[in-house]
Design a protein around this motif. Structure first.
Motif, short mmCIF file in Angstrom:
data_model
loop_
_atom_site.label_atom_id
_atom_site.label_comp_id
_atom_site.label_asym_id
_atom_site.label_seq_id
_atom_site.Cartn_x
_atom_site.Cartn_y
_atom_site.Cartn_z
N ILE A 1 -3.87 11.92 -4.80
CA ILE A 1 -4.68 10.78 -5.24
C ILE A 1 -6.16 11.14 -5.20
O ILE A 1 -6.91 10.85 -6.14
CB ILE A 1 -4.38 9.54 -4.38
CG1 ILE A 1 -2.97 9.02 -4.68
CG2 ILE A 1 -5.41 8.44 -4.61
CD1 ILE A 1 -2.46 7.99 -3.69
N LEU A 2 -6.60 11.79 -4.14
CA LEU A 2 -8.02 12.12 -4.00
C LEU A 2 -8.52 13.09 -5.07
O LEU A 2 -9.65 12.97 -5.53
CB LEU A 2 -8.31 12.72 -2.62
CG LEU A 2 -8.28 11.75 -1.45
CD1 LEU A 2 -8.58 12.50 -0.15
CD2 LEU A 2 -9.26 10.62 -1.65
N VAL A 3 -7.70 14.06 -5.44
CA VAL A 3 -8.19 15.06 -6.37
C VAL A 3 -8.06 14.65 -7.84
O VAL A 3 -8.61 15.31 -8.71
CB VAL A 3 -7.52 16.45 -6.15
CG1 VAL A 3 -7.85 16.99 -4.77
CG2 VAL A 3 -6.03 16.41 -6.37
N ILE B 1 -6.56 2.39 -0.92
CA ILE B 1 -5.83 3.64 -0.66
C ILE B 1 -6.79 4.83 -0.64
O ILE B 1 -6.75 5.66 0.27
CB ILE B 1 -4.71 3.83 -1.71
CG1 ILE B 1 -3.62 2.78 -1.50
CG2 ILE B 1 -4.14 5.25 -1.66
CD1 ILE B 1 -2.63 2.66 -2.64
N VAL B 2 -7.68 4.90 -1.61
CA VAL B 2 -8.64 6.00 -1.66
C VAL B 2 -9.54 5.98 -0.43
O VAL B 2 -9.79 7.02 0.19
CB VAL B 2 -9.47 5.96 -2.97
CG1 VAL B 2 -10.66 6.91 -2.89
CG2 VAL B 2 -8.59 6.31 -4.16
N LEU C 1 0.83 -1.21 0.00
CA LEU C 1 0.00 0.00 0.00
C LEU C 1 0.86 1.26 0.00
O LEU C 1 0.54 2.23 -0.68
CB LEU C 1 -0.95 0.00 1.20
CG LEU C 1 -2.12 -0.99 1.11
CD1 LEU C 1 -2.84 -1.09 2.45
CD2 LEU C 1 -3.09 -0.57 0.01
N THR C 2 1.94 1.24 0.75
CA THR C 2 2.86 2.39 0.79
C THR C 2 3.48 2.63 -0.59
O THR C 2 3.52 3.77 -1.08
CB THR C 2 3.95 2.17 1.85
OG1 THR C 2 3.33 2.03 3.13
CG2 THR C 2 4.94 3.33 1.88
N VAL C 3 3.94 1.56 -1.21
CA VAL C 3 4.54 1.67 -2.55
C VAL C 3 3.48 2.12 -3.55
O VAL C 3 3.72 3.04 -4.35
CB VAL C 3 5.17 0.32 -2.97
CG1 VAL C 3 5.52 0.31 -4.45
CG2 VAL C 3 6.39 0.01 -2.13
N GLY C 4 2.30 1.50 -3.53
CA GLY C 4 1.24 1.85 -4.46
C GLY C 4 0.79 3.29 -4.28
O GLY C 4 0.56 4.02 -5.27
N ARG C 5 0.67 3.74 -3.06
CA ARG C 5 0.24 5.11 -2.77
C ARG C 5 1.20 6.11 -3.39
O ARG C 5 0.80 7.09 -4.02
CB ARG C 5 0.15 5.28 -1.26
CG ARG C 5 -0.39 6.60 -0.78
CD ARG C 5 -0.55 6.51 0.76
NE ARG C 5 -1.04 7.74 1.30
CZ ARG C 5 -0.27 8.70 1.79
NH1 ARG C 5 1.06 8.59 1.77
NH2 ARG C 5 -0.80 9.79 2.30
#
Length: 198
Positions: free
Chosen positions: A102-104, A56-57, A11-15
């Motif tokens: 990521i969110l925006v 992640i989202v 998750l850290t890498v993907g984020r």
């Protein structure tokens, strides 16, 4: 590494990759390579990049909504609530720039919730209640509170997006200007605003 530790590592890498390259620009191969695992490990934990992205989202939405809801949940003068909400958003951006990026971004993952726009809708609903109460107390029409809450939340969100990129002036200065515009605008509302006829 335990399965839980591996999941968190992925998750850290993907984020970081989703923030840097976006959903479309990130591949399972790249996630696996950066995490120094094989592609099947990523699929085993998340079923693919869509599953990882969704987790992640969801985490980012929960963190930001928690910060904003916490700022709006306390009893305080309405101006203080606007100040707290502005600082909560900017504080989240400061602590979690990758998460905010990521969110925006436009998400390709079709979800009814878990997007930045749905999060803003949740916050707008909370602000709508606060504004409705204040409008009634001031003799203004509470039926227009939903429109004002959308405008207020939109202003803060767009200013936050701008600040996320430039990071100046300081968080406190940006928040004070947001509050200045929002509060002074709200405190001087006309009871029956009207546009002049052409």
């Amino acid at each position: 590494m335990t399965a839980r530790e591996r999941r968190e590592q992925l998750l850290t890498v993907g984020r970081a990759l989703f923030a840097e390259k976006g959903f479309e620009g990130t591949s399972v191969e790249e996630i696996a390579s950066r995490a120094d695992v094989s592609k099947p490990v990523v699929y085993e934990h998340f079923g693919g990049k869509e599953g990882m992205y969704a987790v992640i989202v969801d985490r980012e939405v929960e963190a930001l909504l928690g910060a904003l809801s916490g700022a709006l949940a306390t009893k305080a003068h309405p101006r203080q609530l606007v100040e707290r909400a502005a600082l909560a958003l900017l504080g989240y951006i400061e602590k979690s720039p990758d998460g905010f990026r990521i969110l925006v971004r436009d998400s390709p993952v079709a979800q009814a919730s878990g997007t930045f726009s749905s999060l803003l809708g949740d916050v707008s609903a909370q602000v709508e209640g606060l504004l409705g109460d204040q409008f009634r107390k001031r003799g203004l029409d509470p039926a227009v509170a939903p429109v004002y809450s959308q405008m207020l939340v939109g202003m803060v969100a767009l200013a936050g997006q701008h600040w996320a990129e430039v990071r100046e002036p300081s968080k406190q200065v940006v928040a004070s200007h947001m509050v200045n515009l929002a509060w002074n605008g709200l405190s001087s509302l006309e009871r029956r605003p009207d546009l002049p006829e052409d």
